[in-house]
Motif scaffolding. Sequence first.
Motif, short mmCIF file in Angstrom:
data_model
loop_
_atom_site.label_atom_id
_atom_site.label_comp_id
_atom_site.label_asym_id
_atom_site.label_seq_id
_atom_site.Cartn_x
_atom_site.Cartn_y
_atom_site.Cartn_z
N GLY A 17 0.79 -1.23 0.00
CA GLY A 17 0.00 0.00 0.00
C GLY A 17 0.82 1.27 0.00
O GLY A 17 0.35 2.31 0.46
N THR A 18 2.03 1.20 -0.54
CA THR A 18 2.86 2.40 -0.55
C THR A 18 3.49 2.58 -1.93
O THR A 18 3.18 1.86 -2.88
N ALA A 19 4.40 3.56 -2.05
CA ALA A 19 4.94 3.96 -3.33
C ALA A 19 6.39 3.54 -3.49
O ALA A 19 7.14 3.44 -2.51
N TYR A 20 6.78 3.35 -4.73
CA TYR A 20 8.17 3.06 -5.10
C TYR A 20 8.69 4.23 -5.92
O TYR A 20 8.02 4.72 -6.84
N ASN A 21 9.90 4.68 -5.58
CA ASN A 21 10.56 5.75 -6.32
C ASN A 21 11.46 5.12 -7.38
O ASN A 21 12.39 4.38 -7.04
N ALA A 22 11.16 5.38 -8.65
CA ALA A 22 11.89 4.72 -9.75
C ALA A 22 13.29 5.26 -9.94
O ALA A 22 14.06 4.71 -10.74
N GLY A 23 13.68 6.32 -9.24
CA GLY A 23 15.05 6.79 -9.26
C GLY A 23 15.44 7.49 -10.54
O GLY A 23 14.60 7.88 -11.36
N SER A 24 16.75 7.63 -10.73
CA SER A 24 17.27 8.44 -11.83
C SER A 24 17.58 7.64 -13.09
O SER A 24 18.10 8.20 -14.06
N GLY A 25 17.26 6.37 -13.10
CA GLY A 25 17.48 5.56 -14.29
C GLY A 25 16.32 5.69 -15.26
O GLY A 25 15.34 6.41 -15.01
N PRO A 26 16.39 4.99 -16.39
CA PRO A 26 15.27 5.01 -17.34
C PRO A 26 14.05 4.31 -16.75
O PRO A 26 14.20 3.38 -15.94
N VAL A 27 12.88 4.75 -17.12
CA VAL A 27 11.65 4.19 -16.56
C VAL A 27 11.24 2.95 -17.36
O VAL A 27 11.05 3.02 -18.59
N LEU A 28 11.08 1.85 -16.66
CA LEU A 28 10.64 0.62 -17.31
C LEU A 28 9.17 0.73 -17.72
O LEU A 28 8.34 1.19 -16.93
N PRO A 29 8.82 0.29 -18.92
CA PRO A 29 7.40 0.30 -19.31
C PRO A 29 6.52 -0.48 -18.33
O PRO A 29 5.36 -0.10 -18.09
N GLU A 30 7.06 -1.57 -17.77
CA GLU A 30 6.27 -2.37 -16.81
C GLU A 30 5.90 -1.55 -15.58
O GLU A 30 4.84 -1.75 -14.99
N LEU A 31 6.77 -0.61 -15.18
CA LEU A 31 6.44 0.23 -14.03
C LEU A 31 5.32 1.20 -14.37
O LEU A 31 4.44 1.46 -13.54
N LEU A 32 5.35 1.76 -15.57
CA LEU A 32 4.29 2.69 -15.97
C LEU A 32 2.94 2.00 -16.07
O LEU A 32 1.90 2.62 -15.85
N ASP A 33 2.98 0.70 -16.38
CA ASP A 33 1.72 -0.06 -16.50
C ASP A 33 1.24 -0.61 -15.16
O ASP A 33 0.16 -1.19 -15.08
N SER A 34 2.05 -0.46 -14.12
CA SER A 34 1.64 -1.00 -12.82
C SER A 34 0.51 -0.17 -12.23
O SER A 34 0.34 1.01 -12.56
N ARG A 35 -0.24 -0.78 -11.34
CA ARG A 35 -1.42 -0.13 -10.78
C ARG A 35 -1.14 0.65 -9.50
O ARG A 35 -1.98 1.43 -9.06
N GLY A 36 0.00 0.42 -8.91
CA GLY A 36 0.29 1.07 -7.65
C GLY A 36 0.92 2.44 -7.82
O GLY A 36 1.32 2.84 -8.93
N PRO A 37 1.06 3.19 -6.73
CA PRO A 37 1.64 4.53 -6.80
C PRO A 37 3.12 4.50 -7.18
O PRO A 37 3.89 3.70 -6.65
N LEU A 38 3.49 5.38 -8.10
CA LEU A 38 4.84 5.42 -8.63
C LEU A 38 5.36 6.84 -8.57
O LEU A 38 4.70 7.78 -9.01
#
Length: 477
Positions: free
Chosen positions: A169-190
Amino acid sequence: MQTAGVAAEFGLLFAAALAAVLAGLAMAVLAAWALRRVMADRLVDGAIRRLLKTPYPENLWDLVIGMTRVPPTTLLEVELRADKGELLERPLGGLTRVSRWEDVAFNPAQLARPPLPPEARIDTSTVIGPRAARPLRLETPLLVSAMGYGVGVNKAFALALARGAHMAGTAYNAGSGPVLPELLDSRGPLILQFTGASWNRDPGQLARASMVEIRLGHGARAGLGRWIRTDRIPAEARSLMGGEGAEHMILDAPLPESRDPQAFRDLIERLRRWTGGAPVAVKLVATHDLERDLLAVVEAGADVIALDGSEGGTRETPPVLADDFGIPTLHALVRAVALLEAAGVRQQVSLIVGGGLRTPGEALKALALGADAVYLGTVVMMAATHGQLSKAIPFEPITQLVWATGRLAGRFNPEDGARTVANFLRACTLEMAEAARALGKDSLRAIDRSDLVARTPDAARMFGLPPSWRPPGSRAP
């Protein structure tokens, strides 16, 4: 009868011979043991005499003195510098832990104020960026801090962190690398970072973020940018970053826009429009100019401040930056809260603090001292590898399972990693809820400085807390 007598006599002789053999063996063993003991005693005596009589230049104890003056970690880094003559970069941040969270303690409820019963429901939720058009609402104030794909962790690990955070129930910080398409498609907070690199500035990607974090500094790297060697980046990450054919790529910090107040305000407003009103955060390293930095961010209109103390970690950084720069997380937190209160924006601007926090108790103390949420990094990384350590240890460090180019990255199981990350975050949240019951509070947000006491004189002075060695209301002699 004569035959029986001969047999009996033979048996006695055999028994006697056997006893003699056994006795001889026993004597031989005892003799060998005694000889070994004598030899051992002589060796020990000789070593002691040498230690006690040999002058220092030839004395073996000189090695111990050297190790005392130059401890093993420092000695290792001396050897690494001497071997290559190149910029040394150490993983996981600094060795110095200055924030003494143990000097602050919670004051349990008992008779003066009652605790809550075991069945009492505790609200563990938090709201980040309350004045934003669409605030970030989380079930726990524990966030997974920036661990970027490609420039930091491998793909499976990044996906495990995100899934584990979302399961809790919390968020993940994707950091300074390139953003994975799978992360953008995830349903949770990003949480997506906006940096000086082209791959972090795509409006289409940022529009899908639950929060955008403008990265100006980092606890383990100060306010520096970095050269990124493309041979340390997986092929997929290089492609997403547009780095095909290049030897190096540059991650600028601080951003050019941050050097001009109007350009900074325009950037924050532009990000707000791109995201449809998601909170805009600014990530700062804690410096001794903290108040000036904070005022600049507040005046620029940021919804959230993410403050990284000197105990923050990263994939790799020169030891001098990790060990000798910045101010401790705990000190920075207290100063930041005081500034936001003095500026009259404490209820409008959220504060996330990170850098070296490891336990539910430390996280809860950060909340009590004024943070709205905390970033957890290294401990979450450790939690993600739970049950998979044998894939690396004892012959490789666990980071070989974690880093983007780790030799054992292919062995990491993202499903197991997501499960253990979620378990860790849930367990920490449950502990914090139990602590709230012990304080007589039905919400983590209700826990504040009034629930704390100082265990040492330094902590009492530094944080303005009542000392545990004097009754409430009493005056110092």
